[in-house]
Design an enzyme around this catalytic site. Sequence first.
Site, PDB file in Angstrom:
ATOM      1  N   ASN A  10      -5.828   8.765  -1.389  1.00  0.00           N
ATOM      2  CA  ASN A  10      -5.213   7.461  -1.139  1.00  0.00           C
ATOM      3  C   ASN A  10      -4.286   7.164  -2.316  1.00  0.00           C
ATOM      4  OD1 ASN A  10      -4.516   4.824  -0.714  1.00  0.00           O
ATOM      5  ND2 ASN A  10      -6.592   3.987  -0.874  1.00  0.00           N
ATOM      6  N   LYS A  12      -2.284   4.730  -2.603  1.00  0.00           N
ATOM      7  CA  LYS A  12      -2.079   3.289  -2.830  1.00  0.00           C
ATOM      8  C   LYS A  12      -0.583   3.017  -3.059  1.00  0.00           C
ATOM      9  CE  LYS A  12      -6.819   3.097  -4.427  1.00  0.00           C
ATOM     10  NZ  LYS A  12      -7.845   2.491  -5.280  1.00  0.00           N
ATOM     11  N   HIS A  97      -9.873  -1.205   3.651  1.00  0.00           N
ATOM     12  CA  HIS A  97     -10.004  -0.759   2.260  1.00  0.00           C
ATOM     13  C   HIS A  97     -10.330  -1.957   1.375  1.00  0.00           C
ATOM     14  CE1 HIS A  97      -8.949   0.648  -1.742  1.00  0.00           C
ATOM     15  NE2 HIS A  97      -9.263   1.844  -1.285  1.00  0.00           N
ATOM     16  N   GLU A  99      -9.195  -2.969  -1.336  1.00  0.00           N
ATOM     17  CA  GLU A  99      -8.040  -3.763  -1.807  1.00  0.00           C
ATOM     18  C   GLU A  99      -7.454  -4.612  -0.684  1.00  0.00           C
ATOM     19  OE1 GLU A  99      -6.266  -0.290  -3.452  1.00  0.00           O
ATOM     20  OE2 GLU A  99      -7.972  -0.256  -4.834  1.00  0.00           O
ATOM     21  N   GLU A 169     -17.058   3.011  -0.156  1.00  0.00           N
ATOM     22  CA  GLU A 169     -16.401   2.843  -1.449  1.00  0.00           C
ATOM     23  C   GLU A 169     -16.944   1.585  -2.118  1.00  0.00           C
ATOM     24  OE1 GLU A 169     -12.369   4.995  -1.677  1.00  0.00           O
ATOM     25  OE2 GLU A 169     -11.990   3.070  -0.744  1.00  0.00           O
ATOM     26  N   GLY A 175     -11.531   2.561  -9.253  1.00  0.00           N
ATOM     27  CA  GLY A 175     -10.585   2.423 -10.353  1.00  0.00           C
ATOM     28  C   GLY A 175     -11.232   2.010 -11.664  1.00  0.00           C
ATOM     29  N   SER A 215     -13.790   6.299  -8.143  1.00  0.00           N
ATOM     30  CA  SER A 215     -13.750   7.059  -9.406  1.00  0.00           C
ATOM     31  C   SER A 215     -14.174   8.518  -9.245  1.00  0.00           C
ATOM     32  CB  SER A 215     -14.568   6.354 -10.491  1.00  0.00           C
ATOM     33  OG  SER A 215     -13.981   5.095 -10.811  1.00  0.00           O
TER      34      SER A 215
HETATM   35  P1  13P Z   1     -10.226   5.485  -7.414  1.00  0.00           P
HETATM   36  O1  13P Z   1     -10.490   6.926  -7.067  1.00  0.00           O
HETATM   37  O2  13P Z   1      -8.985   5.296  -8.228  1.00  0.00           O
HETATM   38  O3  13P Z   1     -11.442   4.833  -7.982  1.00  0.00           O
HETATM   39  O4  13P Z   1      -9.927   4.741  -6.019  1.00  0.00           O
HETATM   40  C1  13P Z   1     -10.814   4.907  -4.968  1.00  0.00           C
HETATM   41  C2  13P Z   1     -10.188   4.360  -3.742  1.00  0.00           C
HETATM   42  O5  13P Z   1     -10.035   3.167  -3.597  1.00  0.00           O
HETATM   43  C3  13P Z   1      -9.738   5.307  -2.715  1.00  0.00           C
HETATM   44  O6  13P Z   1      -9.446   4.650  -1.521  1.00  0.00           O
END
Ligand code: 13P
Length: 251
Positions: A10, A12, A97, A99, A169, A175, A215
Site C-alpha cells: 500500500n 498510500k 483502511h 486512514e 491492521e 507506521g 509495521s
Molecule cells: P506500515 O507498514 O507503514 O505500518 O503501514 C501499514 C498499512 O497501513 C498498510 O495498509
Amino acid sequence: MYLKPVIAANWKLNHGPTDARAFLQRFLAQSPKQNDRTVIFFPSALTVTTVMDGLKDRPDLWVGVQNVHSEAQGAFTGENSVLMARDIGARVVLVGHSERRHVFGETDAMTTRKMALISQARLIPMLCVGETLEEREGGHTAAVVERQLTAGLAELDDAQVAAIMLAYEPVWAIGTGRTATPEDASEIHGVLRQALASRVGDKVAAGIPILYGGSVNRGNAAQLLAAPDVDGLLVGGASLDADSWASIVRA
Ligand code: 13P
C-alpha cells in the site's frame, strides 16, 4: 485466481508515475516470477496506469486501488469510482483502511456500501479492520474487528463473501514501528476466521486470505507469514523502497 500468500504494497500518498517507473525497474530486476504467491500493488489512482504498464508481462503481480467512492457515479468531485477501477484493469480495492476510517471519517455504513459495490463490479474488495490502542487496552479488540467485519459483509451474499480478502491492521501498529507479535496476529486472525466460518462455513472461511498489516518490514515478514492463520501481508512504509519490497516479496 490469486495464490496464497498474498503480499500487498500500500503506497498510500507516495510514488507518482516518475517514481513508480524507477521503482519497478529496480524491483523487477531482482524479482523473478514466483508461482507460489500473489503480489498486489496499491498505488495512488494517478499512478495506477503507470504501474499496470510496467507489470503487463507479469501476471503474478496485480494492481489494485486504495479507495473508491461509495456511489458508482455522479456529482462527487474528487472521488474515484469502482467502475473506473474496473475499466482501468484494477483487480482489488482496499476498503475501510485505518486512514480512511480515522483520518477521513469513513464509517461502517460506508464500508458496507463499498463492499457491495465492489463485489457487484466483480472486483475483489480487501476489507481492512483493526482496533486502536485504546480499544486494545480496554479489551475490545475482538469486538471491534468483528463489528467492522459484520458491517463489511452486511450486503454481500455468500458467494461474494467467499471472494473477499481481509486485512487485520491494528491501528497502533501502522507506521509506528510497533508490530503485532506473530501470536497476537494469529489470535485475531483466528477470531476473524471464526466469524467468517459462522457466516459461510469452515471450508469457505479457510480459503479467504487474511493478511496482517502494521509495521511489517524485511526483518519480520517471514516470521509473521509463518504464523497460523496469517495468509499474507499488507505493507506500507517498507513497500516504498524497491529493495526492501523485493525482499519482503521473497519472504
Ligand atoms: P506500515 O507498514 O507503514 O505500518 O503501514 C501499514 C498499512 O497501513 C498498510 O495498509
